[in-house]
Design a protein around this motif. Structure first.
Motif, PDB file in Angstrom:
ATOM      1  N   GLN A 112     -15.495   5.069 -32.637  1.00 26.19           N
ATOM      2  CA  GLN A 112     -15.444   6.362 -33.322  1.00 26.19           C
ATOM      3  C   GLN A 112     -16.439   6.461 -34.480  1.00 26.19           C
ATOM      4  O   GLN A 112     -16.477   5.610 -35.362  1.00 26.19           O
ATOM      5  CB  GLN A 112     -14.026   6.618 -33.847  1.00 26.19           C
ATOM      6  CG  GLN A 112     -13.016   6.890 -32.735  1.00 26.19           C
ATOM      7  CD  GLN A 112     -11.606   7.022 -33.251  1.00 26.19           C
ATOM      8  OE1 GLN A 112     -11.285   6.545 -34.330  1.00 26.19           O
ATOM      9  NE2 GLN A 112     -10.740   7.651 -32.475  1.00 26.19           N
ATOM     10  N   GLY A 167     -13.338  13.450 -26.040  1.00 21.81           N
ATOM     11  CA  GLY A 167     -13.268  12.802 -27.345  1.00 21.81           C
ATOM     12  C   GLY A 167     -13.573  13.732 -28.502  1.00 21.81           C
ATOM     13  O   GLY A 167     -14.586  13.560 -29.190  1.00 21.81           O
ATOM     14  N   PRO A 168     -12.722  14.730 -28.756  1.00 15.33           N
ATOM     15  CA  PRO A 168     -13.003  15.693 -29.827  1.00 15.33           C
ATOM     16  C   PRO A 168     -12.955  15.110 -31.228  1.00 15.33           C
ATOM     17  O   PRO A 168     -13.454  15.726 -32.174  1.00 15.33           O
ATOM     18  CB  PRO A 168     -11.910  16.751 -29.638  1.00 15.33           C
ATOM     19  CG  PRO A 168     -10.805  16.030 -28.937  1.00 15.33           C
ATOM     20  CD  PRO A 168     -11.486  15.040 -28.030  1.00 15.33           C
ATOM     21  N   GLY A 169     -12.342  13.939 -31.374  1.00 17.19           N
ATOM     22  CA  GLY A 169     -12.290  13.318 -32.701  1.00 17.19           C
ATOM     23  C   GLY A 169     -11.492  14.172 -33.666  1.00 17.19           C
ATOM     24  O   GLY A 169     -10.347  14.525 -33.419  1.00 17.19           O
ATOM     25  N   THR A 177     -15.162  21.075 -31.825  1.00 14.00           N
ATOM     26  CA  THR A 177     -14.063  21.781 -31.178  1.00 14.00           C
ATOM     27  C   THR A 177     -13.865  23.185 -31.746  1.00 14.00           C
ATOM     28  O   THR A 177     -13.734  24.157 -30.999  1.00 14.00           O
ATOM     29  CB  THR A 177     -12.745  20.982 -31.355  1.00 14.00           C
ATOM     30  OG1 THR A 177     -12.969  19.628 -30.969  1.00 14.00           O
ATOM     31  CG2 THR A 177     -11.630  21.577 -30.535  1.00 14.00           C
ATOM     32  N   VAL A 216      -9.529  19.685 -24.058  1.00 14.47           N
ATOM     33  CA  VAL A 216     -10.065  18.460 -24.647  1.00 14.47           C
ATOM     34  C   VAL A 216      -9.311  17.260 -24.098  1.00 14.47           C
ATOM     35  O   VAL A 216      -8.112  17.343 -23.801  1.00 14.47           O
ATOM     36  CB  VAL A 216     -10.008  18.466 -26.194  1.00 14.47           C
ATOM     37  CG1 VAL A 216     -10.789  19.643 -26.764  1.00 14.47           C
ATOM     38  CG2 VAL A 216      -8.578  18.472 -26.714  1.00 14.47           C
ATOM     39  N   GLU A 224      -8.569  13.369 -25.186  1.00 12.61           N
ATOM     40  CA  GLU A 224      -8.653  12.456 -26.323  1.00 12.61           C
ATOM     41  C   GLU A 224      -7.853  11.188 -26.047  1.00 12.61           C
ATOM     42  O   GLU A 224      -6.688  11.253 -25.645  1.00 12.61           O
ATOM     43  CB  GLU A 224      -8.133  13.143 -27.594  1.00 12.61           C
ATOM     44  CG  GLU A 224      -8.086  12.249 -28.821  1.00 12.61           C
ATOM     45  CD  GLU A 224      -9.432  11.628 -29.156  1.00 12.61           C
ATOM     46  OE1 GLU A 224      -9.522  10.366 -29.144  1.00 12.61           O
ATOM     47  OE2 GLU A 224     -10.398  12.367 -29.425  1.00 12.61           O
ATOM     48  N   ASP A 229      -7.409   8.575 -28.382  1.00  9.72           N
ATOM     49  CA  ASP A 229      -6.717   8.094 -29.585  1.00  9.72           C
ATOM     50  C   ASP A 229      -5.464   8.941 -29.823  1.00  9.72           C
ATOM     51  O   ASP A 229      -5.537  10.083 -30.268  1.00  9.72           O
ATOM     52  CB  ASP A 229      -7.666   8.181 -30.789  1.00  9.72           C
ATOM     53  CG  ASP A 229      -7.072   7.535 -32.039  1.00  9.72           C
ATOM     54  OD1 ASP A 229      -5.857   7.267 -32.067  1.00  9.72           O
ATOM     55  OD2 ASP A 229      -7.840   7.304 -33.003  1.00  9.72           O
ATOM     56  N   LEU A 243      -4.853  10.913 -33.059  1.00  6.38           N
ATOM     57  CA  LEU A 243      -5.605  12.132 -33.322  1.00  6.38           C
ATOM     58  C   LEU A 243      -4.963  13.365 -32.676  1.00  6.38           C
ATOM     59  O   LEU A 243      -5.201  14.492 -33.117  1.00  6.38           O
ATOM     60  CB  LEU A 243      -7.046  11.995 -32.802  1.00  6.38           C
ATOM     61  CG  LEU A 243      -7.993  11.143 -33.635  1.00  6.38           C
ATOM     62  CD1 LEU A 243      -9.322  10.973 -32.904  1.00  6.38           C
ATOM     63  CD2 LEU A 243      -8.229  11.771 -35.003  1.00  6.38           C
ATOM     64  N   VAL A 244      -4.152  13.142 -31.661  1.00  7.60           N
ATOM     65  CA  VAL A 244      -3.584  14.261 -30.899  1.00  7.60           C
ATOM     66  C   VAL A 244      -2.763  15.203 -31.780  1.00  7.60           C
ATOM     67  O   VAL A 244      -2.984  16.426 -31.763  1.00  7.60           O
ATOM     68  CB  VAL A 244      -2.767  13.740 -29.697  1.00  7.60           C
ATOM     69  CG1 VAL A 244      -2.008  14.883 -29.034  1.00  7.60           C
ATOM     70  CG2 VAL A 244      -3.693  13.059 -28.690  1.00  7.60           C
ATOM     71  N   ILE A 286      -4.833  20.250 -24.917  1.00  6.66           N
ATOM     72  CA  ILE A 286      -5.231  18.867 -25.208  1.00  6.66           C
ATOM     73  C   ILE A 286      -4.544  17.925 -24.221  1.00  6.66           C
ATOM     74  O   ILE A 286      -3.350  18.048 -23.940  1.00  6.66           O
ATOM     75  CB  ILE A 286      -4.906  18.489 -26.669  1.00  6.66           C
ATOM     76  CG1 ILE A 286      -5.430  17.088 -26.998  1.00  6.66           C
ATOM     77  CG2 ILE A 286      -3.441  18.622 -26.989  1.00  6.66           C
ATOM     78  CD1 ILE A 286      -5.491  16.785 -28.487  1.00  6.66           C
ATOM     79  N   GLU A 346      -4.005  13.892 -23.483  1.00  2.59           N
ATOM     80  CA  GLU A 346      -4.123  12.542 -24.041  1.00  2.59           C
ATOM     81  C   GLU A 346      -4.394  11.559 -22.915  1.00  2.59           C
ATOM     82  O   GLU A 346      -3.636  11.505 -21.941  1.00  2.59           O
ATOM     83  CB  GLU A 346      -2.840  12.147 -24.775  1.00  2.59           C
ATOM     84  CG  GLU A 346      -2.904  10.769 -25.418  1.00  2.59           C
ATOM     85  CD  GLU A 346      -1.566  10.364 -26.041  1.00  2.59           C
ATOM     86  OE1 GLU A 346      -1.291   9.148 -26.100  1.00  2.59           O
ATOM     87  OE2 GLU A 346      -0.808  11.262 -26.450  1.00  2.59           O
TER      88      GLU A 346
END
Length: 283
Positions: free
Chosen positions: A25, A53-55, A60, A72, A74, A76, A79-80, A95, A97
């Motif tokens: 990251q 991986g929107p971080g 976004t 998205v 993701e 991690d 972060l969700v 989103i 995951e």
């Protein structure tokens, strides 16, 4: 600076989240670069956009403002909830995951004629396998805009005779028009990486310029050719074709793999495919 940039801080520490090395990251925070990326993508309301991986959501938010809808993916899990909270007022923000390499992107398409527009700041450790994954499903992809290490973009765009020319570039250029857009320095990220990054646009061809009889055979030929890139194709391709068979294609067997064009590799792959067909006993 986009109005999106004024609403939320792009500093991950403000949300109590620290970048994780195991996920590769590096969070983008430079508003000028963010706006430049979004202008390059030029999202539309009718697009089926997906961000890998929107971080912390630096890209976004302006994507959502432009198109109104976004998917998205993701990895991690910490972060969700941050992303869900940040974009709760967008009903068409979805989103997922999980690992993008294992994700079924077809589920995002509303109908057979729709295509994905894929965006992502890809960590180095998954960039190459993920690009190959999307290339293998090129028919469902309209275009891809990726932030990658500059050296990966150089490899994607390299032509014959270049030291960066190899398997990644040949297969990317087989399926797509590859267009490096601009370089992004380490200071645009938190934490700053040790190398430059770059934005690249990949646009799959509607019709392949040099279609091979079997793309999997082409991949094998290219992989074998560059397995020992300092040796000649007489040696690197000997498991597939002997010297006479290579010469019959009009190729010099003393050439190193980086001297062959994409068209040359397709020619070799088709010869290997034809040879396999001859040698395969009828069922």
């Amino acid at each position: 600076m986009s109005k999106a940039s004024n609403k939320h801080s792009l500093n991950p520490n403000d949300h109590g989240h620290k970048a994780r090395k195991r996920f590769g990251q590096n969070f983008l925070h430079d508003h000028y670069v963010i706006d430049k990326i979004v202008r390059s993508i030029n999202p539309k309301a009718e697009d089926c956009l997906v961000e890998i991986g929107p971080g912390m959501g630096a890209i976004t938010e302006p994507l959502l403002e432009a198109s109104g809808r976004l998917n998205v993916v993701e990895l991690d899990r910490d972060l969700v909830p941050i992303l869900r909270t940040k974009f709760f007022n967008y009903p068409d923000f979805r989103i997922f995951e999980g690992d993008a390499l294992k994700f079924d992107f077809r589920q995002l398409l509303d109908h057979d004629d729709q295509q994905l527009r894929i965006v992502g700041n890809l960590p180095y450790n998954i960039s190459t396998p993920l690009i190959f994954h999307f290339l293998s499903h090129h028919a469902m992809v309209k275009d891809m805009h990726f932030m990658l290490q500059k050296e990966v973009v150089d490899r994607l765009a390299a032509g014959p005779g270049c030291s960066d020319y190899g398997r990644l570039g040949i297969m990317a250029q087989y399926y797509c028009k590859v267009e490096p857009l601009f370089i992004v320095g380490p200071g645009s990220f938190n934490p700053p990486p040790k190398v430059d990054s770059a934005i690249v646009r990949l646009v799959p061809y509607d019709e392949l310029p040099y279609p091979a009889k079997d793309a999997k055979v082409l991949q094998r030929v290219v992989r074998e050719a560059f397995s020992m890139r300092r040796k000649t194709i007489r040696n690197t391709l000997k498991k597939l074709l002997d010297a006479e068979e290579i010469e019959a294609l009009g190729l010099d067997t003393s050439l190193r793999p980086e001297r062959l064009t994409l068209q040359d590799y397709v020619k070799v792959a088709d010869a290997v495919y034809d040879k396999q067909q001859r040698e395969t006993p009828d069922n």
